[in-house]
Design a protein around this motif. Sequence first.
Motif, PDB file in Angstrom:
ATOM      1  N   LEU A  12      -5.719   6.720   3.759  1.00 35.61           N
ATOM      2  CA  LEU A  12      -4.632   6.022   4.096  1.00 35.61           C
ATOM      3  C   LEU A  12      -4.066   5.306   2.830  1.00 35.61           C
ATOM      4  CD1 LEU A  12      -2.932   4.495   6.307  1.00 35.61           C
ATOM      5  CD2 LEU A  12      -4.663   2.797   6.395  1.00 35.61           C
ATOM      6  N   LEU A  13      -4.960   5.022   2.000  1.00 32.09           N
ATOM      7  CA  LEU A  13      -4.299   4.379   0.767  1.00 32.09           C
ATOM      8  C   LEU A  13      -3.783   5.287   0.077  1.00 32.09           C
ATOM      9  CD1 LEU A  13      -4.185   2.126  -1.332  1.00 32.09           C
ATOM     10  CD2 LEU A  13      -6.445   2.684  -2.197  1.00 32.09           C
ATOM     11  N   GLY A  14      -4.134   6.759  -0.045  1.00 37.25           N
ATOM     12  CA  GLY A  14      -3.454   7.716  -0.779  1.00 37.25           C
ATOM     13  C   GLY A  14      -2.023   7.832  -0.182  1.00 37.25           C
ATOM     14  N   SER A  15      -2.131   7.874   1.338  1.00 30.85           N
ATOM     15  CA  SER A  15      -0.790   8.434   1.884  1.00 30.85           C
ATOM     16  C   SER A  15       0.050   7.135   2.004  1.00 30.85           C
ATOM     17  CB  SER A  15      -1.070   8.226   3.558  1.00 30.85           C
ATOM     18  OG  SER A  15       0.062   8.456   4.148  1.00 30.85           O
ATOM     19  N   ALA A  16      -0.135   5.931   1.626  1.00 37.10           N
ATOM     20  CA  ALA A  16       0.728   4.693   1.514  1.00 37.10           C
ATOM     21  C   ALA A  16       1.292   4.852   0.124  1.00 37.10           C
ATOM     22  CB  ALA A  16       0.099   3.291   1.654  1.00 37.10           C
ATOM     23  N   ILE A  17       0.289   5.193  -0.882  1.00 38.97           N
ATOM     24  CA  ILE A  17       0.862   5.139  -2.315  1.00 38.97           C
ATOM     25  C   ILE A  17       1.904   6.349  -2.332  1.00 38.97           C
ATOM     26  CG2 ILE A  17       0.257   5.722  -4.471  1.00 38.97           C
ATOM     27  CD1 ILE A  17      -2.292   4.132  -4.104  1.00 38.97           C
ATOM     28  N   ALA A  18       1.704   7.541  -1.899  1.00 40.25           N
ATOM     29  CA  ALA A  18       2.537   8.693  -1.999  1.00 40.25           C
ATOM     30  C   ALA A  18       3.961   8.554  -1.249  1.00 40.25           C
ATOM     31  CB  ALA A  18       1.689  10.080  -1.496  1.00 40.25           C
ATOM     32  N   GLY A  19       3.539   8.154  -0.141  1.00 40.95           N
ATOM     33  CA  GLY A  19       4.708   7.941   0.947  1.00 40.95           C
ATOM     34  C   GLY A  19       5.811   6.760   0.513  1.00 40.95           C
ATOM     35  N   LEU A  20       5.201   5.527  -0.109  1.00 45.91           N
ATOM     36  CA  LEU A  20       5.995   4.553  -0.280  1.00 45.91           C
ATOM     37  C   LEU A  20       6.507   4.589  -1.856  1.00 45.91           C
ATOM     38  CD1 LEU A  20       4.022   1.623   1.480  1.00 45.91           C
ATOM     39  CD2 LEU A  20       6.139   2.845   2.200  1.00 45.91           C
ATOM     40  N   PHE A  21       5.692   4.844  -2.681  1.00 47.94           N
ATOM     41  CA  PHE A  21       5.896   5.136  -3.928  1.00 47.94           C
ATOM     42  C   PHE A  21       6.335   6.278  -4.676  1.00 47.94           C
ATOM     43  CE2 PHE A  21       3.381   1.327  -3.057  1.00 47.94           C
ATOM     44  CZ  PHE A  21       4.236   0.340  -3.246  1.00 47.94           C
ATOM     45  N   GLY A  22       6.202   7.386  -3.905  1.00 50.01           N
ATOM     46  CA  GLY A  22       6.228   8.657  -4.332  1.00 50.01           C
ATOM     47  C   GLY A  22       7.524   8.978  -5.274  1.00 50.01           C
ATOM     48  N   ARG A  23       8.744   8.554  -4.699  1.00 49.14           N
ATOM     49  CA  ARG A  23       9.927   8.853  -5.598  1.00 49.14           C
ATOM     50  C   ARG A  23       9.617   8.111  -7.034  1.00 49.14           C
ATOM     51  NH1 ARG A  23      14.955   8.209  -1.392  1.00 49.14           N
ATOM     52  NH2 ARG A  23      14.395   9.819  -0.008  1.00 49.14           N
ATOM     53  N   VAL A  24       9.147   6.866  -7.055  1.00 44.24           N
ATOM     54  CA  VAL A  24       9.103   6.311  -8.405  1.00 44.24           C
ATOM     55  C   VAL A  24       8.111   6.990  -9.120  1.00 44.24           C
ATOM     56  CG1 VAL A  24       8.510   4.008  -9.302  1.00 44.24           C
ATOM     57  CG2 VAL A  24       9.565   4.035  -7.325  1.00 44.24           C
ATOM     58  N   LEU A  25       6.883   7.244  -8.608  1.00 46.85           N
ATOM     59  CA  LEU A  25       5.742   7.955  -9.425  1.00 46.85           C
ATOM     60  C   LEU A  25       6.215   9.338  -9.779  1.00 46.85           C
ATOM     61  CD1 LEU A  25       2.620   6.438  -7.325  1.00 46.85           C
ATOM     62  CD2 LEU A  25       3.445   5.907  -9.483  1.00 46.85           C
ATOM     63  N   GLY A  26       6.813   9.894  -8.949  1.00 46.20           N
ATOM     64  CA  GLY A  26       6.885  11.583  -9.066  1.00 46.20           C
ATOM     65  C   GLY A  26       6.004  12.418  -8.210  1.00 46.20           C
TER      66      GLY A  26
END
Length: 675
Positions: A10-24
Amino acid sequence: MYAAIVFLPLLGSAIAGLFGRVLGARPSELVTTGLLLLSAALSVMAFVTVALGGGATQIIPILPWIQSGDFSVDWTVRVDTITAVMLVVVTGVSSLVHLYSIGYMNEDPSRPRFFSYLSLFTFAMLMLVTSNNFLQLFFGWEGVGLASYLLIGFWYTRPAANAAAMKAFIVNRVGDFGFALGIFGIWAVFHTLDFDTVFKAAPALVGKQFIFAGHSVDILTTLCLLLFVGAMGKSAQLGLHTWLPDAMEGPTPVSALIHAATMVTAGVFLVCRCSPLFQLSPTALTFVTVIGATTAFFAASVGLFQNDIKRVIAYSTCSQLGYMFAAAGVMAYNAAMFHLFTHAFFKALLFLGAGSVIHAMHHEQDMRKMGGLWKAIPFTYTMMLIGNLALTGVGLPLLGIGFAGFYSKDAIINSTFAAHTSIGTYAFTLLLVSAGMTSFYSWRQFLLTFHGRYRGADGVHHADEHSDEPLAEDDDHHSEDHVQHHLPQLSEVHESPLIMLVPLAILALGAVFAGMAFNHYFIGEGAHEFWRASLVVAHGEEGALPLWVEFGPLAVTIIGFLVAYYFYILNPAIAAAMQARQGLLYLFLYNKWYFDEAYDFLFVRPALKLGRFLWKRGDGTVIDGLGPDGIAARVLHATRGAVRLQTGYVYHYALAMLLGVVALATWFMVSGGVK
């Protein structure tokens, strides 16, 4: 540790889903995959500690959830043997799918969203298998349905993907309605949704009845059947199976995740988790057996003549799930879980292997455009060979040596025979026949893909030994990319990148050794100590089986291979002639027993007509016509009439005033004047 297993995805999903555009894209891939691998490592530790080590059941409170009068439900993580098995299966396959997807989805512009969906799916599945009560299980159950909708329709610009996602979502809602009714019934009867409390109180209700839908019915039978309706939808059993093949519209890693070890096995897990309930209802067990065995036969027959490489494996999944339910129906719950465990390895291997073939063929999925690929992609060829050997259950019965599917599939077939009931005989017969058909369509797929001549050199379909219609018009032909593609020359076909091949190698190890390594624990002498209170394990001895029963599965497997080899390698012209003849049996099986057409006629078209009628007549004509639209129209009409009185001529206004005075005087005269 146990809570981390669940919430890391769930933590990984939230990071990729919410900040994916910023992180790449690449950081999103690494974060979600890394957290899944960590969750998988912790799951292995839990399996060793709780299942193999004989540890006590772990109950880890997370937080109070719902408190309403007498209704109380807490959010709790439960880890016993059956949960530990599912944790290893879910996190193991999911982490390998994540790793594989880094290579497979390398060119997709929406990778952060894809990996977020994958991790969300895994979290929902982990919530399902670690639940300690029916409501928490239902939460994970619906979460898996939502995530599968997002993954199947990931390429939302394609109408076919959207339609497949909607179909999966709607068909599962049918099963989930029955599941919800079962949970309501459990609360009404037991006044609790806690597993242990319900299972302990259930024996006191044997033979008792209550009123359901206006009829007096057996309590436990009704509750079990309602729960099983939910399992039928999620595990694509006969009648609620139509969403499963269409789910192939999603990316191949999604197919592996949904069909191998996660969503479709949720129904089997539910029945096995509730084995203390089902054990008390012979009628429910009979129904489970019939549905399971019939589904195994149905799906195997449909897979005989499919041409899409992923659809063949999808129908194989449907068939193998039928095996698991048939085992549960004859009270061989541990055999059902064993097949779930081994099936995860070889089915994920087959799906990801098919993805490697599709990747090498520039996203082509029609086996009639393949052939002779074994020289170009030898590693994928070897992996698919291992997967096929495991799926068909190749092994030596007397020596007890074979691939993973040999141990679990033969255990199920033997269990149905050992039941010594008419329903058991029915299941044994259908499962044995299904094993032969499984061998045929599996080796047909393998031979069409890797052997014979290469049939896709120019990307144009020719009338050859495997054609029965122009490929461009084949309804079962699906492409995983968004534009038309050109098939490569055989010299251009190459192996997938290493990051896609490593998961195949790991899964191949499981497909070879999982049955051999865990046979003792799941169904052998150590089964009672292994499963303990998490699963009902039959205490009776199976006894010696007739030799023909022991060798029956191997015999039909060999026959299936020989028939496939004869028709598609030695004499392909015969197969071409049979397909060109378009016989009734061929059309019946090729069109999947016409279930989709029947449902379209009975449910889809009437629903669309009813919806259009209610929209046009009920909503448009009646509600809007007499309501807001009608009132607004009358106001506008009156306003237009009033506007016409504003002419701008003084004599018109004087006339209106005079008429008003006359009307007022007339009213006074008629009413008798002022009193």
